[in-house]
Design an enzyme around this catalytic site. Structure first.
Site, PDB file in Angstrom:
ATOM      1  N   MET A   1      -3.457 -28.889 -55.723  1.00  0.00           N
ATOM      2  CA  MET A   1      -2.892 -29.943 -55.030  1.00  0.00           C
ATOM      3  C   MET A   1      -3.863 -31.478 -55.740  1.00  0.00           C
ATOM      4  SD  MET A   1      -2.281 -30.735 -52.244  1.00  0.00           S
ATOM      5  CE  MET A   1      -1.022 -29.460 -51.429  1.00  0.00           C
TER       6      MET A   1
ATOM      7  N   SER B   1      -8.681 -27.567 -53.701  1.00  0.00           N
ATOM      8  CA  SER B   1      -8.554 -27.068 -54.182  1.00  0.00           C
ATOM      9  C   SER B   1      -8.281 -28.493 -55.423  1.00  0.00           C
ATOM     10  CB  SER B   1      -9.197 -26.538 -54.740  1.00  0.00           C
ATOM     11  OG  SER B   1      -7.732 -25.687 -55.245  1.00  0.00           O
ATOM     12  N   LYS B   2      -8.541 -29.185 -56.221  1.00  0.00           N
ATOM     13  CA  LYS B   2      -8.232 -29.619 -57.045  1.00  0.00           C
ATOM     14  C   LYS B   2      -7.223 -28.986 -58.342  1.00  0.00           C
ATOM     15  CE  LYS B   2     -11.879 -32.085 -59.194  1.00  0.00           C
ATOM     16  NZ  LYS B   2     -12.217 -32.484 -60.275  1.00  0.00           N
ATOM     17  N   ARG B   3      -7.250 -27.641 -58.091  1.00  0.00           N
ATOM     18  CA  ARG B   3      -6.856 -27.044 -59.345  1.00  0.00           C
ATOM     19  C   ARG B   3      -5.563 -26.472 -58.597  1.00  0.00           C
ATOM     20  NH1 ARG B   3      -8.394 -21.667 -58.523  1.00  0.00           N
ATOM     21  NH2 ARG B   3     -10.561 -22.781 -57.830  1.00  0.00           N
TER      22      ARG B   3
END
Ligand code: GLU
Length: 518
Positions: free
Chosen positions: A258, A254-256
């Protein structure tokens, strides 16, 4: 029958590494069998739609070399390839199902549906549509629709029995129909829901293999019911394992946690073939266990049956190491120099002598993991005038006497090869009776402006006599213009300006290397 695969990304923002991953596998399967690879844009979610995302997806695929055979830009016999341009097709198909009694128009208002769910919760039931709209006669449905009453179209899902399909990696997946609700096919604004659009498009586009991320597996039974309702043959289903964060719980990437943006990797100077190679090792491996392989190697060996389901980890360190191997071992020096050109041009460093650039790259490439690092390390070799930061100035000042000696010694040296330069420096350091670093560090700074650079002998030999003398001369001049401790105020201001400049450069970094892959 030709193999036809597809990716169906939603143009909602920054292209995601997951899209590249699924794209790679679909591309490999289609190419392996001489089939077609289709790009379809699922752009019916108008709230999340972003106008430039479509172009960014196309440009990502182009950069990676995963060119679709059919798609919005390429065209093809099964278009249009944007779902927003296919609304009449979905409507016609929904009507077909209504005529056959396999779907119906449902008129519940949002308030009514809310109340239904509340009640279900109070009774301890799972909230979900209870099929109440089925009661309305066909004539009544038609009358209310003709009167312009807002409504959706729902699939009449069976209540009894099971729905099953064969997942190529997991075997038979079976779920009781009681768990499948009368799902919405067409929304009240006339846009299709995902389930209807995906099935209609996959069928009309001749897709034989639906290979997509694991998270869609729960939708597949609904798709199977739709294929059955239309009387169409099922495609093969392959649900790819989700990419995981390298954390203890191996959570879904996930963006958070990685960096999931392909553009960001591109800007950092990850090579497209290294990214593909890396993604190709996510749940898959070459039959001979080779770690470094090209896209065409993968295509030649690709067999979805070899995909393993044990949660592949997207480990950035591994990606960087792999990229370093491409910089160091896979690409020839000439190819690397060519790849570096657009990066050099961004910093106004184009037009360097080719032999010189090749020599420089030969010594710096073992020290770089990305193109950006390679650029940073190449830059000092190509700049006409070096800028010395505070630390560099201090080191120069400390070595002024050595630099003056060495300027004379190099001027007198006839052969600038490894042995002679090495010999000269060694004897000089011995005669001074000081540790090696005392002499080498100021010389390294004089030649490159930085303290982090390859071995000094390499530097001198690559730069050659003229450049070496010019740089030592510049350094001595900088020293005479102002010793670091002369004016602490000025040094402080300079350090602050440099920090600001670095910040600005970081923020304003634009995608680069658009012409990298041709
Ligand atoms: N639009 C979906 C996505 O963004 C496509 C899912 C599928 O491949 O069926 O991934």
């Amino acid at each position: 029958m030709p193999v036809v695969t597809r990716i169906a990304p939603s143009p909602t923002g920054d292209p995601h590494v997951g899209t590249a991953y699924v794209g790679l596998f679909n591309y490999a399967l289609a190419r392996r069998h001489g089939g077609r690879f289709v790009l379809r844009l699922e752009d019916t979610d108008r709230q999340r739609y972003q106008a430039d995302a479509e172009h960014r997806i196309a440009s990502m695929l182009e950069w990676l070399g995963l060119r679709p055979d059919e798609g919005p830009e390429t065209g093809g016999a099964h278009g249009p390839y944007r779902q927003s341009e296919r609304l009449s097709i979905y409507r016609a198909h929904a009507e077909l199902l209504i005529e056959e009694g396999k779907a119906y128009r449902a008129f519940e208002t949002p308030e009514e549906l809310d109340a239904m769910r509340r009640e279900q919760r109070q009774l301890g039931k799972d909230p979900g549509y209870d099929g109440r709209g089925r009661e309305l006669s066909e004539a009544e449905q038609a009358r209310r629709a003709a009167a312009g009453e807002p409504h959706v179209v729902r699939l009449r899902a069976p209540d009894e029995g099971d729905t099953s399909f064969l997942d190529e990696l997991r075997g038979e997946v079976r779920i009781p129909n009681a768990e499948i609700r009368d799902t919405v096919l067409l929304k009240s604004d006339g846009y299709p829901a995902y389930h209807l659009a995906v099935v209609v498009d996959d069928h009309l586009m001749g897709v034989t293999h639906v290979m997509r991320a694991e998270e869609w597996i729960t939708s597949t039974p609904i798709h199977v019911l739709l294929y059955q309702a239309f009387g169409w043959e099922l495609p093969a289903f392959v649900h790819l394992p989700l990419l995981r964060n390298p954390d203890a719980n191996k959570t879904k990437i996930s963006k958070r946690k990685m960096d999931t943006s392909v553009e960001s990797y591109r800007q950092q100077g990850i090579l497209p073939e290294a990214l593909l190679n890396f993604l190709g090792t996510m749940g898959w491996s070459m039959p001979d266990g080779r770690e470094v392989f090209s896209l065409s190697d993968m295509v030649a060996a690709f067999d979805p049956a070899r995909i393993s389901l044990g949660g592949p980890v997207f480990d950035l360190k591994r990606l960087r190491h792999l990229n370093a191997r491409y910089l160091r071992d896979v690409l020839s020096l000439e190819a690397l120099a060519e790849r570096l050109q657009p990066w050099l041009a961004e910093r106004g460093l184009e037009g360097a002598d080719e032999d010189y650039l090749l020599d420089v790259l030969d010594v710096v490439r073992p020290r770089a993991e990305t193109m950006l690092e390679l650029l940073d390390q190449t830059e000092p070799f190509l700049q006409q005038r070096l800028r010395y930061d505070v630390d560099a100035r201090r080191r120069l000042a400390a070595g002024q006497a050595y630099l003056e000696d060495l300027e004379r010694a190099f001027a007198a040296l006839e052969w600038f090869d490894d042995d002679d330069v090495d010999e000269l420096l060694r004897t000089y350091v011995q005669r001074q009776a000081v540790p090696m670093g005392k002499v080498m560090m100021p010389l390294r700074v004089a030649l490159t402006g930085t303290t982090q650079a390859p071995g000094v002998v390499d530097l001198v030999v690559i730069m050659g006599k003229e450049r070496t003398l010019d740089r030592i001369g510049q350094a001595l001049q900088a020293i005479s213009e102002g010793l670091p401790d002369d004016d602490p105020e000025r040094l402080k201001a300079e350090a602050e300006a440099a920090a600001k400049e670095a910040q600005r450069a970081k923020r304003g970094r634009r995608p680069i290397g658009a012409t990298e892959r041709s």
